[in-house]
Design a protein around this motif. Structure first.
Motif, PDB file in Angstrom:
ATOM      1  N   GLY A 102       0.779  -1.236   0.000  1.00  0.00           N
ATOM      2  CA  GLY A 102       0.000   0.000   0.000  1.00  0.00           C
ATOM      3  C   GLY A 102       0.803   1.274   0.000  1.00  0.00           C
ATOM      4  O   GLY A 102       0.246   2.350  -0.250  1.00  0.00           O
ATOM      5  N   SER A 103       2.091   1.203   0.267  1.00  0.00           N
ATOM      6  CA  SER A 103       2.898   2.428   0.294  1.00  0.00           C
ATOM      7  C   SER A 103       3.001   3.003  -1.113  1.00  0.00           C
ATOM      8  O   SER A 103       3.233   2.280  -2.082  1.00  0.00           O
ATOM      9  CB  SER A 103       4.292   2.138   0.843  1.00  0.00           C
ATOM     10  OG  SER A 103       5.062   3.319   0.898  1.00  0.00           O
ATOM     11  N   ALA A 104       2.858   4.321  -1.210  1.00  0.00           N
ATOM     12  CA  ALA A 104       2.853   4.964  -2.526  1.00  0.00           C
ATOM     13  C   ALA A 104       4.168   5.652  -2.876  1.00  0.00           C
ATOM     14  O   ALA A 104       4.344   6.095  -4.007  1.00  0.00           O
ATOM     15  CB  ALA A 104       1.716   5.985  -2.606  1.00  0.00           C
ATOM     16  N   SER A 105       5.090   5.747  -1.914  1.00  0.00           N
ATOM     17  CA  SER A 105       6.360   6.413  -2.200  1.00  0.00           C
ATOM     18  C   SER A 105       7.406   5.989  -1.176  1.00  0.00           C
ATOM     19  O   SER A 105       7.072   5.548  -0.074  1.00  0.00           O
ATOM     20  CB  SER A 105       6.184   7.943  -2.152  1.00  0.00           C
ATOM     21  OG  SER A 105       6.058   8.380  -0.801  1.00  0.00           O
ATOM     22  N   PRO A 106       8.693   6.150  -1.519  1.00  0.00           N
ATOM     23  CA  PRO A 106       9.753   5.809  -0.566  1.00  0.00           C
ATOM     24  C   PRO A 106       9.660   6.600   0.731  1.00  0.00           C
ATOM     25  O   PRO A 106       9.897   6.057   1.813  1.00  0.00           O
ATOM     26  CB  PRO A 106      11.035   6.152  -1.328  1.00  0.00           C
ATOM     27  CG  PRO A 106      10.668   6.125  -2.761  1.00  0.00           C
ATOM     28  CD  PRO A 106       9.234   6.567  -2.825  1.00  0.00           C
ATOM     29  N   ARG A 107       9.320   7.882   0.629  1.00  0.00           N
ATOM     30  CA  ARG A 107       9.274   8.701   1.852  1.00  0.00           C
ATOM     31  C   ARG A 107       8.106   8.291   2.742  1.00  0.00           C
ATOM     32  O   ARG A 107       8.195   8.375   3.966  1.00  0.00           O
ATOM     33  CB  ARG A 107       9.177  10.190   1.494  1.00  0.00           C
ATOM     34  CG  ARG A 107      10.348  10.717   0.713  1.00  0.00           C
ATOM     35  CD  ARG A 107      11.668  10.544   1.435  1.00  0.00           C
ATOM     36  NE  ARG A 107      11.792  11.436   2.582  1.00  0.00           N
ATOM     37  CZ  ARG A 107      12.840  11.461   3.402  1.00  0.00           C
ATOM     38  NH1 ARG A 107      13.845  10.615   3.218  1.00  0.00           N
ATOM     39  NH2 ARG A 107      12.895  12.300   4.413  1.00  0.00           N
ATOM     40  N   GLU A 108       7.005   7.851   2.155  1.00  0.00           N
ATOM     41  CA  GLU A 108       5.910   7.310   2.972  1.00  0.00           C
ATOM     42  C   GLU A 108       6.386   6.077   3.724  1.00  0.00           C
ATOM     43  O   GLU A 108       6.067   5.887   4.903  1.00  0.00           O
ATOM     44  CB  GLU A 108       4.712   6.953   2.094  1.00  0.00           C
ATOM     45  CG  GLU A 108       3.891   8.131   1.641  1.00  0.00           C
ATOM     46  CD  GLU A 108       2.680   7.699   0.831  1.00  0.00           C
ATOM     47  OE1 GLU A 108       2.225   6.541   1.004  1.00  0.00           O
ATOM     48  OE2 GLU A 108       2.181   8.502   0.028  1.00  0.00           O
ATOM     49  N   SER A 109       7.142   5.222   3.036  1.00  0.00           N
ATOM     50  CA  SER A 109       7.665   4.018   3.689  1.00  0.00           C
ATOM     51  C   SER A 109       8.582   4.397   4.843  1.00  0.00           C
ATOM     52  O   SER A 109       8.482   3.833   5.950  1.00  0.00           O
ATOM     53  CB  SER A 109       8.432   3.155   2.682  1.00  0.00           C
ATOM     54  OG  SER A 109       7.582   2.646   1.682  1.00  0.00           O
ATOM     55  N   LEU A 110       9.476   5.345   4.620  1.00  0.00           N
ATOM     56  CA  LEU A 110      10.416   5.737   5.668  1.00  0.00           C
ATOM     57  C   LEU A 110       9.702   6.428   6.822  1.00  0.00           C
ATOM     58  O   LEU A 110      10.074   6.246   7.987  1.00  0.00           O
ATOM     59  CB  LEU A 110      11.496   6.646   5.072  1.00  0.00           C
ATOM     60  CG  LEU A 110      12.417   5.961   4.047  1.00  0.00           C
ATOM     61  CD1 LEU A 110      13.346   6.972   3.391  1.00  0.00           C
ATOM     62  CD2 LEU A 110      13.220   4.843   4.702  1.00  0.00           C
TER      63      LEU A 110
END
Length: 293
Positions: free
Chosen positions: A143-151
């Motif tokens: 469901g994560s839409a971007s690397p920064r969302e994941s971090l």
């Protein structure tokens, strides 16, 4: 892709693009270190000779990889590419633990499940980087839409906050057909009095969300959520790029979610390159050196 096409004409039959090159061709989010790797990574079966060409890194595979076609090029598929990148983990190498989580989030989201990643890993006999891959897998989410969302998620969950839903549609409580927006990180937490804490974490990328028009749009959407009882907490790059800002962000979200401060782990919000196993081994080596001196 042009370099891959040019190389394909001189590569031996059965060569497939793999590792960082496959990640690039799949459009996966790469760290700066991986982006700077201009070499072409190519894999052949272990029974074949290693490819030896200028600017080409040849790999030999004991286990077969699933191969897909991208723009007419043979490329290792998403799940096997994630496992292959475990070979590039370690001191002085390109890939770290958090990189594998970010890449794994992207792969799992495209595949609709993280299960293909663990299946690809377990099909191999002791793949290099397996401990780091398995540790990363525990933190990969769909469901994560971007690397920064994941971090951002890693900062908050490692710091002691409950797991959020990712990119969750939020509909109005008075009209289930009215979409108020899609929240990057969404928490619905039952309270002791039978109520519901509703918190949304929105990562606002500088490139997309700093313009006046987009800020107005974000403000309208946030106001609609707030009117329905949602506490909208924004996060920017500055909230994640230093130890102090990460701890402050953790404390801000903890207050919104009513998580007691003694349940937080602010020491765990630092980005992680090495796995727990690698860190334990380094500590043991240092203790052995100290004992000998």
């Amino acid at each position: 892709m042009q370099a891959c096409r040019a190389a394909l004409s001189v590569l031996p039959v059965g060569s497939v693009f793999s590792h960082v090159t496959a990640a690039q061709l799949h459009g996966l989010p790469l760290s700066y270190a991986m982006e700077e790797d201009c070499r072409l990574h190519v894999t052949r079966p272990i029974t074949s000779n290693r490819v030896r060409l200028p600017s080409v890194i040849g790999h030999r595979a004991l286990h077969a990889r699933r191969v897909v076609e991208i723009g007419g090029l043979p490329v290792v598929d998403l799940a096997d590419t994630w496992v292959d990148l475990g070979e590039l983990v370690g001191r002085g190498k390109l890939v770290g633990l958090d990189d594998l989580v970010v890449l794994g989030d992207a792969c799992a989201t495209r595949l609709g499940s993280r299960v293909p990643l663990i299946q690809a890993c377990l099909l191999r006999n002791r793949p290099r980087g397996k401990r780091t891959l398995l540790e990363a897998y525990e933190e990969i989410r769909v469901g994560s839409a971007s690397p920064r969302e994941s971090l951002a998620r890693l900062v908050l969950t490692r710091g002691g906050l409950p797991e959020p839903q990712l990119n969750e549609p939020i509909f109005a409580s008075w009209d289930p057909g009215l979409l108020l927006g899609v929240g990057d990180l969404v928490w619905r937490v039952p309270t002791e009095d039978g109520g519901l804490l509703k918190v949304v974490g929105e990562y606002q990328g500088e490139l997309f969300h700093s313009g006046d028009e987009q800020r107005r749009h974000d403000g309208i959407r946030g106001s609609g959520m707030a009117c329905d009882g949602w506490d909208v907490q924004e996060m920017w790059n500055a909230d994640l790029n230093s130890s102090q800002s990460r701890v402050s962000t953790l404390q801000r979200f903890a207050a919104a979610l009513r998580v007691p401060s003694d349940c937080l782990r602010p020491q765990d919000v630092t980005p992680r390159f090495f796995s727990s196993h690698a860190i334990d081994q380094a500590i043991q080596r240092e203790m052995q050196r100290s004992a000998r001196s």
